[in-house]
Enzyme design. Structure first.
Site, short mmCIF file in Angstrom:
data_model
loop_
_atom_site.label_atom_id
_atom_site.label_comp_id
_atom_site.label_asym_id
_atom_site.label_seq_id
_atom_site.Cartn_x
_atom_site.Cartn_y
_atom_site.Cartn_z
N LYS A 1 -11.11 -2.03 6.05
CA LYS A 1 -10.00 -1.63 6.90
C LYS A 1 -10.61 -1.22 8.24
O LYS A 1 -11.64 -0.53 8.28
CB LYS A 1 -9.29 -0.44 6.24
CG LYS A 1 -8.28 0.27 7.12
CD LYS A 1 -7.40 1.20 6.28
CE LYS A 1 -6.66 2.20 7.15
NZ LYS A 1 -5.44 2.72 6.51
N GLU B 1 0.85 -1.20 0.00
CA GLU B 1 0.00 0.00 0.00
C GLU B 1 0.88 1.24 0.00
O GLU B 1 1.60 1.50 0.97
CB GLU B 1 -0.91 0.00 1.24
CG GLU B 1 -1.74 1.27 1.36
CD GLU B 1 -2.51 1.37 2.67
OE1 GLU B 1 -2.79 0.32 3.29
OE2 GLU B 1 -2.82 2.49 3.08
N ARG C 1 0.54 10.32 0.18
CA ARG C 1 0.87 11.39 1.12
C ARG C 1 2.15 12.10 0.76
O ARG C 1 2.61 12.95 1.49
CB ARG C 1 1.05 10.80 2.54
CG ARG C 1 -0.22 10.29 3.13
CD ARG C 1 0.02 9.88 4.57
NE ARG C 1 -0.85 8.79 4.92
CZ ARG C 1 -0.68 7.98 5.94
NH1 ARG C 1 0.34 8.12 6.74
NH2 ARG C 1 -1.54 7.01 6.17
N THR D 1 -4.47 6.00 1.62
CA THR D 1 -4.88 7.38 1.91
C THR D 1 -5.65 7.97 0.72
O THR D 1 -5.48 9.13 0.35
CB THR D 1 -3.67 8.29 2.28
OG1 THR D 1 -2.70 7.53 3.02
CG2 THR D 1 -4.12 9.47 3.13
C1 3PG Z 1 -1.65 4.76 8.22
O1 3PG Z 1 -2.49 4.95 7.36
O2 3PG Z 1 -0.77 5.57 8.53
C2 3PG Z 1 -1.71 3.46 8.87
O3 3PG Z 1 -2.74 3.43 9.76
C3 3PG Z 1 -0.40 3.07 9.48
O4 3PG Z 1 -0.45 3.15 10.83
P1 3PG Z 1 0.83 2.73 11.66
O5 3PG Z 1 1.90 3.74 11.36
O6 3PG Z 1 0.39 2.81 13.10
O7 3PG Z 1 1.23 1.36 11.25
#
Ligand code: 3PG
Length: 210
Positions: A128, A41, A45, A68
């Site tokens: 999710k 994934e 960002r 995201t």
């Molecule tokens: C995110 O979208 O940043 C995820 O939830 C990752 O979370 P984490 O950094 O706690 O693994």
């Protein structure tokens, strides 16, 4: 188009990647795939994210999605960049409609019974669970399983090697997501073998696939 559940069931962990430099894309994906984690994934960002998706998609065996994904434009951009799936922290009508129009497999986020029910009504049975640790974690997932056993989750947010196996042992968890597989310092230093080792270590976490 691969169904999102079929994608999620292939691995114990989906690495959540925030990649700033497209030069890191291929070696990072190769390291994770060599460690057994081939579903990736790439979060939208960073300015490089779409180019990173394109580059990672060239890696043999990798199934690359966009994370995201917040709105219809993100869905379209992800699809054009070659993403096989999209992940969103929540869900909106326009986001769901765009994913359906674009025929892009979507893992929408939910964290309450009402959100799960809303998505179930739309035929989404793989979701999710975000932000997992902050909204009740394992206890919450156990509680949701009673009335909503048809839904499988990918908990994300606060998952680590410390708690991943406990999540994976739940009957309604198909995989977990986490950013710990690609720590910024290892990526910046190009320590790809160390990242491959982190991925390989997840293979002993659990095999249950909801
Ligand atoms: C995110 O979208 O940043 C995820 O939830 C990752 O979370 P984490 O950094 O706690 O693994």
């Amino acid at each position: 188009m691969l169904a999102i559940k079929e994608i999620c069931q292939q691995v114990p962990v989906i690495p959540v990647l925030v990649v700033k430099d497209v030069a890191h894309a291929v070696p990072l994906a190769e390291a994770l795939v060599s460690g057994g984690l081939h579903v990736l994934e790439v979060t939208l960002r960073t300015p490089a994210a779409l180019e990173v998706i394109r580059a990672m998609s060239t890696v043999q065996g990798a199934i690359v999605g966009a994370g995201t994904v917040l709105n219809a434009q993100d869905v379209q951009a992800a699809k054009q960049a070659g993403a096989t799936f999209a992940v969103s922290p929540g869900a909106t009508e326009s986001l769901l409609a765009a994913a359906e129009t674009e025929q892009l497999a979507l893992l929408p986020g939910a964290s309450t019974a009402s959100e799960v029910m809303y998505l179930l009504e739309r035929q989404y049975t793989a979701l999710k669970f975000f932000p997992a640790e902050s909204v009740g974690g394992i206890g919450m997932l156990k509680s949701l399983y009673g009335p909503l056993p048809a839904v499988s989750f990918c908990p994300t947010g606060g998952i680590s090697p410390r708690n991943a196996a406990d999540y994976l042992a739940l009957p309604n968890v198909m995989c977990v997501g986490g950013s710990w597989l690609a720590p910024e310092d290892l990526v910046q230093a190009g320590l790809w073998d160390s990242i491959a080792a982190l991925a390989e270590a997840t293979q002993t976490l659990g095999t249950r696939k909801a």
